[in-house]
Design an enzyme around this catalytic site. Structure first.
Site, PDB file in Angstrom:
ATOM      1  N   ASN A 138       0.823  -1.207   0.000  1.00 16.04           N
ATOM      2  CA  ASN A 138       0.000   0.000   0.000  1.00 16.04           C
ATOM      3  C   ASN A 138       0.865   1.268   0.000  1.00 16.04           C
ATOM      4  O   ASN A 138       0.550   2.245   0.663  1.00 16.04           O
ATOM      5  CB  ASN A 138      -0.917  -0.018   1.242  1.00 16.04           C
ATOM      6  CG  ASN A 138      -1.905   1.128   1.267  1.00 16.04           C
ATOM      7  OD1 ASN A 138      -2.565   1.412   0.282  1.00 16.04           O
ATOM      8  ND2 ASN A 138      -1.998   1.806   2.401  1.00 16.04           N
ATOM      9  N   GLY A 139       1.957   1.224  -0.774  1.00 12.82           N
ATOM     10  CA  GLY A 139       2.879   2.357  -0.753  1.00 12.82           C
ATOM     11  C   GLY A 139       2.656   3.393  -1.823  1.00 12.82           C
ATOM     12  O   GLY A 139       3.265   4.458  -1.795  1.00 12.82           O
ATOM     13  N   GLY A 140       1.758   3.110  -2.788  1.00 11.91           N
ATOM     14  CA  GLY A 140       1.624   3.978  -3.958  1.00 11.91           C
ATOM     15  C   GLY A 140       0.554   5.049  -3.827  1.00 11.91           C
ATOM     16  O   GLY A 140      -0.436   4.889  -3.109  1.00 11.91           O
TER      17      GLY A 140
ATOM     18  N   LYS B 213      -3.370   5.475  -3.356  1.00  7.73           N
ATOM     19  CA  LYS B 213      -4.144   4.895  -4.452  1.00  7.73           C
ATOM     20  C   LYS B 213      -5.267   4.017  -3.911  1.00  7.73           C
ATOM     21  O   LYS B 213      -6.347   3.919  -4.505  1.00  7.73           O
ATOM     22  CB  LYS B 213      -3.227   4.067  -5.350  1.00  7.73           C
ATOM     23  CG  LYS B 213      -3.925   3.560  -6.600  1.00  7.73           C
ATOM     24  CD  LYS B 213      -2.978   2.866  -7.543  1.00  7.73           C
ATOM     25  CE  LYS B 213      -3.705   2.464  -8.819  1.00  7.73           C
ATOM     26  NZ  LYS B 213      -2.836   1.741  -9.760  1.00  7.73           N
TER      27      LYS B 213
ATOM     28  N   GLY C  29      10.939   0.393  -3.167  1.00  5.78           N
ATOM     29  CA  GLY C  29      10.331  -0.758  -3.831  1.00  5.78           C
ATOM     30  C   GLY C  29       9.790  -1.766  -2.833  1.00  5.78           C
ATOM     31  O   GLY C  29      10.141  -1.760  -1.646  1.00  5.78           O
TER      32      GLY C  29
ATOM     33  N   ASN D 115      -0.489  -6.707  -4.545  1.00  8.70           N
ATOM     34  CA  ASN D 115      -0.649  -5.262  -4.726  1.00  8.70           C
ATOM     35  C   ASN D 115      -2.068  -4.860  -4.349  1.00  8.70           C
ATOM     36  O   ASN D 115      -3.029  -5.554  -4.691  1.00  8.70           O
ATOM     37  CB  ASN D 115      -0.382  -4.868  -6.183  1.00  8.70           C
ATOM     38  CG  ASN D 115       1.039  -5.162  -6.607  1.00  8.70           C
ATOM     39  OD1 ASN D 115       1.940  -5.288  -5.783  1.00  8.70           O
ATOM     40  ND2 ASN D 115       1.255  -5.277  -7.908  1.00  8.70           N
TER      41      ASN D 115
ATOM     42  N   ASP E  34      -3.899  -2.703  -5.573  1.00  6.39           N
ATOM     43  CA  ASP E  34      -4.759  -2.376  -6.717  1.00  6.39           C
ATOM     44  C   ASP E  34      -5.092  -3.582  -7.592  1.00  6.39           C
ATOM     45  O   ASP E  34      -5.717  -3.430  -8.640  1.00  6.39           O
ATOM     46  CB  ASP E  34      -4.142  -1.263  -7.571  1.00  6.39           C
ATOM     47  CG  ASP E  34      -2.815  -1.668  -8.211  1.00  6.39           C
ATOM     48  OD1 ASP E  34      -2.391  -2.826  -8.048  1.00  6.39           O
ATOM     49  OD2 ASP E  34      -2.202  -0.811  -8.884  1.00  6.39           O
TER      50      ASP E  34
ATOM     51  N   LYS F 155      -4.559   0.103 -13.037  1.00  2.00           N
ATOM     52  CA  LYS F 155      -3.419   1.018 -13.163  1.00  2.00           C
ATOM     53  C   LYS F 155      -3.809   2.305 -13.895  1.00  2.00           C
ATOM     54  O   LYS F 155      -3.053   3.268 -13.888  1.00  2.00           O
ATOM     55  CB  LYS F 155      -2.277   0.349 -13.950  1.00  2.00           C
ATOM     56  CG  LYS F 155      -1.788  -0.968 -13.360  1.00  2.00           C
ATOM     57  CD  LYS F 155      -1.024  -0.769 -12.085  1.00  2.00           C
ATOM     58  CE  LYS F 155      -0.436  -2.077 -11.567  1.00  2.00           C
ATOM     59  NZ  LYS F 155       0.138  -1.941 -10.218  1.00  2.00           N
TER      60      LYS F 155
END
Length: 500
Positions: A113-115, A126, A218, A247, A249, A388
């Site tokens: 959940n880093g994005g 996100k 990363g 991920n 997403d 994405k």
């Protein structure tokens, strides 16, 4: 609950070149170490200083490895790359179905959940973007785990690995789930300083420098952050043995009892879900056999002269979904031994001020080479449903799927195994613009391919079939009327229908 951190073959070089590069690397490493130590000394609080130093230690190890590989010209030997053997990739259809859910008592689920949602024009994590029926990525994941726990009378913890970009917002968001039947744990991955490309020095001068001077290194950082935070030991003490990572997403990444049981029965310490590659997946990492060992090959590791080979659907037939099943005891053993050695991905960036910087990153999937009995599972494409872009959002909000307990289920009336190929142009790139251009998402059960470019809007109850291409050139506008049915059509020019 929040967890915080506690304290090959290379190119030919002459000996003189290696000596010079070696000396240069040693000097760069020494200067970097001094700079990092200076930064740490600026932090007055001992606990905060220790946590910062721990991040910087991890960064320094990555940096010195990068310098060493750069000096030696280390790169992958393309001739040693082989397709994985039948033992290294197991078809999902060969895995026995299980009826018992007893294995769930040993499982924890982790979402990366880093994005941020910036590429889709959104502010914040996100995972906070609404994707279906007024529910966000996070809402859907929580609903899935909550239903799993209730259905099988278990307590599978739900873990979020945040970055410094998403941590504060995520902590606020998860408070709304306080009354839900789910144990939510958050922890932060490391924070590394961006490196000036010309000088190989950190761009940051103080520990509290602006956020754009730092980067999350990363998702390969998962192993170290899980270990350093104390969360790994906590999970093991609770009797958890397996971690399902994906991920945030990827809406297809749901807990699969068959894969979990296969992992236990095969005594595998690491399973990677892969799926058949299409032309839309040419940049995705793939599993290879390298000197008899299973490894993940990312496009960033591929020599320039072999990039087209890598993209070939014929040679590399599968790609990594980043749905991973990992043995927690094995992570503990590998981290205790200090033997983790993930391939470095060098990410070149340009700051808002035009300065060239590099980021040294790693991928969690590249850890597969360190685990015993590790292999891939070739899963159905339904387990890979990432969002994405707004083209992906178009798919998951359409009548192609329905929502059941937080899980997207493909419509049984769809006659084809594959999902349509959607290409929405720049005018649809941001979520807000995307939503304004559709009064409702078209019906697409019989659609194969949709391309839309330019100033185009859609009315209510539009149906698209076959191949549909809609092009509004510069200065033109196309309004697709409500109730329209477009089948194997190309629409161009101007089309406007005004209310009166």
């Amino acid at each position: 609950m929040t967890v915080t951190k506690s304290a090959s073959n290379g190119r030919n070089h002459t000996p003189s070149t290696l000596d010079f590069q070696g000396a240069s690397s040693a000097a760069a490493a020494k200067i970097m170490k001094m700079d990092l130590e200076k930064l740490a000394k600026l932090i007055p609080c001992p606990d905060e200083r220790a946590a910062f130093a721990q991040d910087m230690d991890g960064f320094y190890i990555l940096f010195t490895r990068y310098l060493d590989e750069k000096a030696k010209g280390t790169k992958i030997d393309w001739e040693k790359i082989q397709s994985p053997s039948n033992e290294q990739i197991v078809p999902y259809s060969d895995i026995p179905a299980v009826s018992s859910a007893s294995d769930l008592t040993k499982l924890a689920v982790l979402k990366l959940n880093g994005g941020l949602g910036t590429t889709m024009g959104c502010v914040g994590p996100k995972s906070a973007i609404e994707v279906r029926d007024n529910m966000t990525f996070l809402d859907l994941s929580v609903r899935q785990i909550e239903y799993l726990n209730k259905k099988h009378d278990v307590s599978v913890p739900f873990i979020l690995m945040n970055s410094f970009n998403t941590d504060d917002d995520t902590k606020r968001i998860v408070q709304k789930y306080a009354t839900h039947n789910i144990d939510i744990i958050t922890f932060n991955q490391s924070r590394h300083p961006r490196i000036k490309k010309e000088t190989l020095l950190p761009i940051t001068r103080t520990p509290d420098s602006p956020i754009e001077q730092w980067y999350p290194p990363g998702h390969g950082d998962l192993f170290e952050s899980l270990y350093n935070s104390g969360l790994l030991d906590q999970l093991l003490s609770q009797g958890k043995e397996y971690l399902f990572v994906s991920n945030v997403d990827n809406l297809g990444a749901t807990v699969d009892l068959n894969i979990l049981h296969h992992m236990i029965e095969s005594k595998s310490e690491f399973l990677m879900e892969v799926t058949d590659k299409t032309k839309a997946d040419i940049k995705g990492g793939t599993l290879i056999d390298y000197n008899g060992q299973i490894r993940l090959l990312e496009i960033a590791q591929v020599p320039d002269e072999h990039v087209e080979d890598f993209k070939s659907v014929k040679k590399f037939k599968i790609f990594n979904t980043n749905n991973l099943w990992i043995d927690l005891k094995a992570i503990k053993r590998i981290m205790d031994e200090g033997s983790l050695d993930l391939e470095i991905i060098v990410n070149h960036k340009t700051t808002d001020h035009g300065e060239k910087v590099i980021q040294l990153e790693t991928a969690v999937g590249s850890g597969i080479k360190h685990f015993k009995q590790a292999h891939g599972i070739n899963v159905p494409r339904t387990r890979f449903l990432p969002v994405k872009s707004t083209s992906d959002l178009f798919l998951v909000t359409s009548n192609l799927y329905s929502l059941v307990h937080g899980e997207l289920i493909i419509n049984s009336k769809r006659m084809f195994n594959n999902v349509p190929l959607i290409k929405l142009g720049e005018d649809f790139k941001k979520v807000q613009a995307f939503l304004q251009r559709f009064k409702s998402i078209p019906h697409i059960l019989e659609l194969d391919h949709l391309t839309v470019t330019g100033d185009v809007t859609f009315g209510n109850n539009v149906e698209l079939r076959g191949t549909v291409i809609i092009v509004a050139n510069h200065g033109e506008r196309i309004d697709i009327p409500s109730g329209s049915i477009l089948e194997n059509k190309v629409v161009s020019g101007n089309l406007r229908i005004l209310d009166h």
